[in-house]
Design an enzyme around this catalytic site. Sequence first.
Site, PDB file in Angstrom:
ATOM      1  N   CYS A 279     -14.077  15.377  -5.869  1.00  0.00           N
ATOM      2  CA  CYS A 279     -12.687  15.029  -6.177  1.00  0.00           C
ATOM      3  C   CYS A 279     -12.113  16.015  -7.185  1.00  0.00           C
ATOM      4  O   CYS A 279     -12.382  15.908  -8.389  1.00  0.00           O
ATOM      5  CB  CYS A 279     -12.603  13.601  -6.720  1.00  0.00           C
ATOM      6  SG  CYS A 279     -10.907  13.077  -7.112  1.00  0.00           S
TER       7      CYS A 279
ATOM      8  N   CYS B 213      -9.829  14.374  -9.772  1.00  0.00           N
ATOM      9  CA  CYS B 213     -10.562  13.641 -10.808  1.00  0.00           C
ATOM     10  C   CYS B 213     -11.184  14.572 -11.837  1.00  0.00           C
ATOM     11  O   CYS B 213     -11.132  14.306 -13.044  1.00  0.00           O
ATOM     12  CB  CYS B 213     -11.675  12.801 -10.175  1.00  0.00           C
ATOM     13  SG  CYS B 213     -11.164  11.742  -8.820  1.00  0.00           S
ATOM     14  N   ASP B 214     -11.800  15.656 -11.391  1.00  0.00           N
ATOM     15  CA  ASP B 214     -12.665  16.451 -12.257  1.00  0.00           C
ATOM     16  C   ASP B 214     -12.191  17.876 -12.515  1.00  0.00           C
ATOM     17  O   ASP B 214     -12.817  18.605 -13.286  1.00  0.00           O
ATOM     18  CB  ASP B 214     -14.074  16.512 -11.648  1.00  0.00           C
ATOM     19  CG  ASP B 214     -14.689  15.129 -11.511  1.00  0.00           C
ATOM     20  OD1 ASP B 214     -14.439  14.284 -12.381  1.00  0.00           O
ATOM     21  OD2 ASP B 214     -15.416  14.901 -10.521  1.00  0.00           O
TER      22      ASP B 214
END
Length: 312
Positions: free
Chosen positions: A134, A137-138
Amino acid sequence: MELLKTLILGSGPAGYTAAIYAGRSGITPVIYEGIQPGGQLTQTTDVDNFPGYPEGVDGNALMDDLRKQAERFGAQIRTQICTKADLSQRPYTLTFDDGSQVQTQTLIIATGASAKYLGLPDEEKYRGIGVSACATCDGFFYRKKTVAVVGGGDTACEEATYLSGLAQKVYLIVRKPFLRASQAMQDRVFANEKIEVLFETNTLGLYGEDGVEGAHLVHRKGEADERRYDLPIDGFFLAIGHNPNSEPFREWLEVDEIGYIKTQGQTPRTNVSGVFAAGDVADPLYRQAITAAASGCKAAIEVKNFLDEHDL
């Protein structure tokens, strides 16, 4: 056979949020945790984009907080996995991996979607310390660093483009000699000076001491001019798709060509009355913890309205 008012399948942000709202509305929800208790966030170290945590939070700690909040409002949490569903008539009958069966007047399916991986042992070894599925997300953790994205479709191109706004260099590792993405997305990738596409390239493994420091690659694997080399990178992102965990319900519910459960308009309603879908199992587009939590909220409100309308 046990008869419930509402049953929630899945214990990610969608499932726990549904349980919180259901519990606060006077329903005693039962949650079956499913194949990954706590959901995909338990595979993530730092979560920086979930509201309410100004310094970020460990993924496991976040899910533990949500679990405790759900339990505070009366949620009963069970560990079994649903293997079969009969949604032909209400109350609906669900069968679990220990052979037990439960009937429920309403059902919230929040079983999530599992990211596809290449199947390399190193992916598990470095998960959360250099390997991610992701970028949204990261990606923040790789500002000014060098990363690689695996995949050749729209999702991979979108991830690479997103990461190019953070990282200093993005490699797009593509197994085939072409991209499968839409032409508009291809044009965007090729015009981006930070993205370099590595066609006809496969990943053999990853290396690094305390995290990912590089990838072992092979160009034109199995051909006469095969070339193996190491590519120094700081992060390795998988973008080869997701598998929605909807198998037990596909006989009864409308799903798309991949298996994501179709919902009606802006609601979590499915084509079966009293059955609702929340989180990534019904979301092929965003797949974020906050959007999953929001859909869990909507599903619980729908359950409350349904039970009241049917005097259950």
